[in-house]
Design a protein around this motif. Sequence first.
Motif, PDB file in Angstrom:
ATOM      1  N   ASP A 136       3.881  20.624  -1.771  1.00 31.37           N
ATOM      2  CA  ASP A 136       5.005  20.409  -0.864  1.00 31.37           C
ATOM      3  C   ASP A 136       4.948  19.013  -0.246  1.00 31.37           C
ATOM      4  N   GLY A 137       6.033  18.629   0.386  1.00 33.39           N
ATOM      5  CA  GLY A 137       6.149  17.289   0.947  1.00 33.39           C
ATOM      6  C   GLY A 137       5.187  17.015   2.087  1.00 33.39           C
ATOM      7  N   LEU A 138       4.906  18.026   2.904  1.00 33.21           N
ATOM      8  CA  LEU A 138       3.997  17.828   4.035  1.00 33.21           C
ATOM      9  C   LEU A 138       2.587  17.502   3.539  1.00 33.21           C
ATOM     10  N   THR A 139       2.139  18.239   2.521  1.00 36.88           N
ATOM     11  CA  THR A 139       0.813  17.978   1.948  1.00 36.88           C
ATOM     12  C   THR A 139       0.765  16.592   1.318  1.00 36.88           C
ATOM     13  N   ALA A 140       1.810  16.249   0.562  1.00 34.33           N
ATOM     14  CA  ALA A 140       1.856  14.938  -0.083  1.00 34.33           C
ATOM     15  C   ALA A 140       1.835  13.806   0.936  1.00 34.33           C
ATOM     16  N   ALA A 141       2.561  13.981   2.039  1.00 35.93           N
ATOM     17  CA  ALA A 141       2.593  12.941   3.077  1.00 35.93           C
ATOM     18  C   ALA A 141       1.212  12.742   3.690  1.00 35.93           C
ATOM     19  N   ARG A 142       0.500  13.836   3.962  1.00 33.64           N
ATOM     20  CA  ARG A 142      -0.848  13.716   4.533  1.00 33.64           C
ATOM     21  C   ARG A 142      -1.785  12.992   3.565  1.00 33.64           C
ATOM     22  N   LEU A 143      -1.683  13.343   2.284  1.00 27.81           N
ATOM     23  CA  LEU A 143      -2.587  12.747   1.299  1.00 27.81           C
ATOM     24  C   LEU A 143      -2.306  11.264   1.096  1.00 27.81           C
ATOM     25  N   LEU A 144      -1.035  10.875   1.031  1.00 29.02           N
ATOM     26  CA  LEU A 144      -0.753   9.465   0.743  1.00 29.02           C
ATOM     27  C   LEU A 144      -1.135   8.547   1.901  1.00 29.02           C
ATOM     28  N   ARG A 145      -1.228   9.094   3.105  1.00 31.49           N
ATOM     29  CA  ARG A 145      -1.651   8.270   4.251  1.00 31.49           C
ATOM     30  C   ARG A 145      -3.156   7.968   4.224  1.00 31.49           C
ATOM     31  N   ASP A 146      -3.898   8.723   3.438  1.00 31.20           N
ATOM     32  CA  ASP A 146      -5.342   8.514   3.317  1.00 31.20           C
ATOM     33  C   ASP A 146      -5.601   7.271   2.468  1.00 31.20           C
ATOM     34  N   PRO A 147      -6.304   6.255   3.012  1.00 24.00           N
ATOM     35  CA  PRO A 147      -6.570   5.034   2.230  1.00 24.00           C
ATOM     36  C   PRO A 147      -7.290   5.293   0.905  1.00 24.00           C
ATOM     37  N   SER A 148      -7.991   6.426   0.807  1.00 21.27           N
ATOM     38  CA  SER A 148      -8.720   6.729  -0.425  1.00 21.27           C
ATOM     39  C   SER A 148      -7.857   7.456  -1.455  1.00 21.27           C
ATOM     40  N   SER A 149      -6.548   7.648  -1.156  1.00 21.32           N
ATOM     41  CA  SER A 149      -5.674   8.402  -2.058  1.00 21.32           C
ATOM     42  C   SER A 149      -5.336   7.627  -3.316  1.00 21.32           C
ATOM     43  N   GLY A 150      -5.504   6.297  -3.284  1.00 18.69           N
ATOM     44  CA  GLY A 150      -5.196   5.491  -4.448  1.00 18.69           C
ATOM     45  C   GLY A 150      -3.766   5.003  -4.517  1.00 18.69           C
ATOM     46  N   VAL A 151      -2.907   5.392  -3.559  1.00 13.55           N
ATOM     47  CA  VAL A 151      -1.532   4.890  -3.588  1.00 13.55           C
ATOM     48  C   VAL A 151      -1.551   3.401  -3.221  1.00 13.55           C
ATOM     49  N   LEU A 152      -0.612   2.664  -3.778  1.00 11.17           N
ATOM     50  CA  LEU A 152      -0.608   1.208  -3.580  1.00 11.17           C
ATOM     51  C   LEU A 152      -0.223   0.818  -2.160  1.00 11.17           C
ATOM     52  N   ASP A 153       0.560   1.639  -1.491  1.00 18.27           N
ATOM     53  CA  ASP A 153       0.987   1.325  -0.126  1.00 18.27           C
ATOM     54  C   ASP A 153       0.880   2.578   0.743  1.00 18.27           C
ATOM     55  N   PRO A 154      -0.277   2.813   1.367  1.00 19.48           N
ATOM     56  CA  PRO A 154      -0.447   4.013   2.204  1.00 19.48           C
ATOM     57  C   PRO A 154       0.467   4.035   3.422  1.00 19.48           C
ATOM     58  N   GLN A 155       1.077   2.888   3.776  1.00 23.98           N
ATOM     59  CA  GLN A 155       1.960   2.825   4.938  1.00 23.98           C
ATOM     60  C   GLN A 155       3.428   2.854   4.538  1.00 23.98           C
ATOM     61  N   VAL A 156       3.734   3.268   3.307  1.00 24.00           N
ATOM     62  CA  VAL A 156       5.118   3.322   2.860  1.00 24.00           C
ATOM     63  C   VAL A 156       5.934   4.226   3.790  1.00 24.00           C
ATOM     64  N   TYR A 157       7.176   3.849   4.011  1.00 26.02           N
ATOM     65  CA  TYR A 157       8.066   4.605   4.896  1.00 26.02           C
ATOM     66  C   TYR A 157       8.454   5.912   4.206  1.00 26.02           C
ATOM     67  N   VAL A 158       8.232   7.055   4.867  1.00 24.53           N
ATOM     68  CA  VAL A 158       8.518   8.361   4.277  1.00 24.53           C
ATOM     69  C   VAL A 158       9.553   9.089   5.122  1.00 24.53           C
ATOM     70  N   VAL A 159      10.597   9.571   4.463  1.00 24.12           N
ATOM     71  CA  VAL A 159      11.673  10.298   5.133  1.00 24.12           C
ATOM     72  C   VAL A 159      11.655  11.752   4.672  1.00 24.12           C
ATOM     73  N   ALA A 160      11.457  12.671   5.593  1.00 23.67           N
ATOM     74  CA  ALA A 160      11.566  14.095   5.258  1.00 23.67           C
ATOM     75  C   ALA A 160      13.034  14.423   5.042  1.00 23.67           C
ATOM     76  N   LEU A 161      13.327  15.128   3.961  1.00 20.91           N
ATOM     77  CA  LEU A 161      14.700  15.512   3.636  1.00 20.91           C
ATOM     78  C   LEU A 161      14.685  17.003   3.372  1.00 20.91           C
TER      79      LEU A 161
END
Length: 475
Positions: free
Chosen positions: A258-283
């Motif tokens: 789900d989106g809530l889990t994904a948002a928590r994971l991408l904020r973790d610097p160790s998640s491997g995403v290129l931009d952990p501070q990307v703007y996220v909009v819940a829809l």
Amino acid sequence: DDLLDAAKIEAGKLSMEAIPFQPARTMSPVLEVMRVRAQAKDLALTCELSPLLPRVLLGDPTRLRQVLANLLSNAIKFTSRGSVHVTIDCDPVPPEWVMLHLRVSDTGVGIPREAQQKLFSRFEQADTTTTRRYGGTGLGLSIVKSIAEMMGGSVVMESEEGKGSTFTFSALLAVGNVESHTETEKAVEASLAELPCEHRLSFLYAEDNETNQFILQSLLMLLGHDLELVPDGAKALEKLREKRYDAVFMDNRMPVMDGLTAARLLRDPSSGVLDPQVYVVALTANSTEADRDRSLEAGMNDYLTKPVHEGELRRAISRIIAYQRRRGIEMRPQGGVDDGMQEVPGLSAAELLAMAGVEGDEGPGGDGTDQASATPGLSASTLRSITQQYIEDAPRRLRVMREALATADRETLAITAHSLKSVSRYVNAHGIADLCAKLEALADAGQFEAAGPMLLLVEQGIAGELPRLTAEAAE
């Protein structure tokens, strides 16, 4: 949620809005959801609205819904037979104010006189057996009392053990103007519709529902932006590890992740995403203050409800641009439609533009007419495509829900009901959307016996809407 509100009250940070709202329309969704709970216990839930109630008031509709939901939840919880009755009325306070009264009466167990005074204190219930038998935090009435005081009112309780209880919540609210409220909303939407965007942004949208994907894709394309689609939060994380985006739109409720889990994971610097501070909009199709708080606490920056309106989307894009500027991120300038437009798999850019009603349209309706829509900004041809897809998808969704009900698969039943709820609003099938909201709540609570009859009502509702939808798709 109660703990979070209690903490906000303690810190003096519980905010109150002062916006125009219609009392009857604001309270109706709460009553409908609670009616399902009452019916599950064979209780009668009735409501009486005073004819003196102003059509528009100024205040915080979300907090008023929270109060009514809390009082009704308690009344149903502590009533095993009989009824629960809601009265909504007011007293005039000249020159332009009213004292609004929400009164909830039940025929339940009642409250002993010695326990009544402490009920409005935090973490307090009538006695130690209450928590053991009924559950709860003992925070609800304390929060209701704080909201009443912040709104210039009070809470009064009348109860007799064994004979039921009556709770009356009062709040001082200003009377709104119907005409000016409507005209202000129209003026804001009109000004937003004319406002061009100077940047061309790249978005990622995690959403498992094809109709919702198509809606947002069409709106963003018409505004000159690019969008990539993924079906769940796990796929979104994979994309974010490969590419940078200006922002991510994330449905909160999806299979796999789900989106809530994904948002928590991408904020973790160790998640491997290129931009952990990307703007996220819940829809999401859920629109309560609690849902908004959950989204923000999971690490999301913003929150939009479905159906998405063009004006709300434009405002969200403005916030995204301001966020990127504060971070010093360089954004592409807005270019022509054909300038690097990303191809959608299976469709050319020209075909997608034609589906969205851009090519050859003379106005919002695509034929010189302004077709009413749950999503202003989409053309008539787009709405026909959405309606046709709804007609084709509805039987499949019903089959999935029937199978989930048969196997007591709570998560699949809730997710599918949630999905059908949001797309039903796009085709103006609001009755079906309301039934799906009730079915979703029953699935979340694991109340499968009540979910069966509710699913039958959904099926009957879709059967009743099909002639209208088929005619609209063929126009």
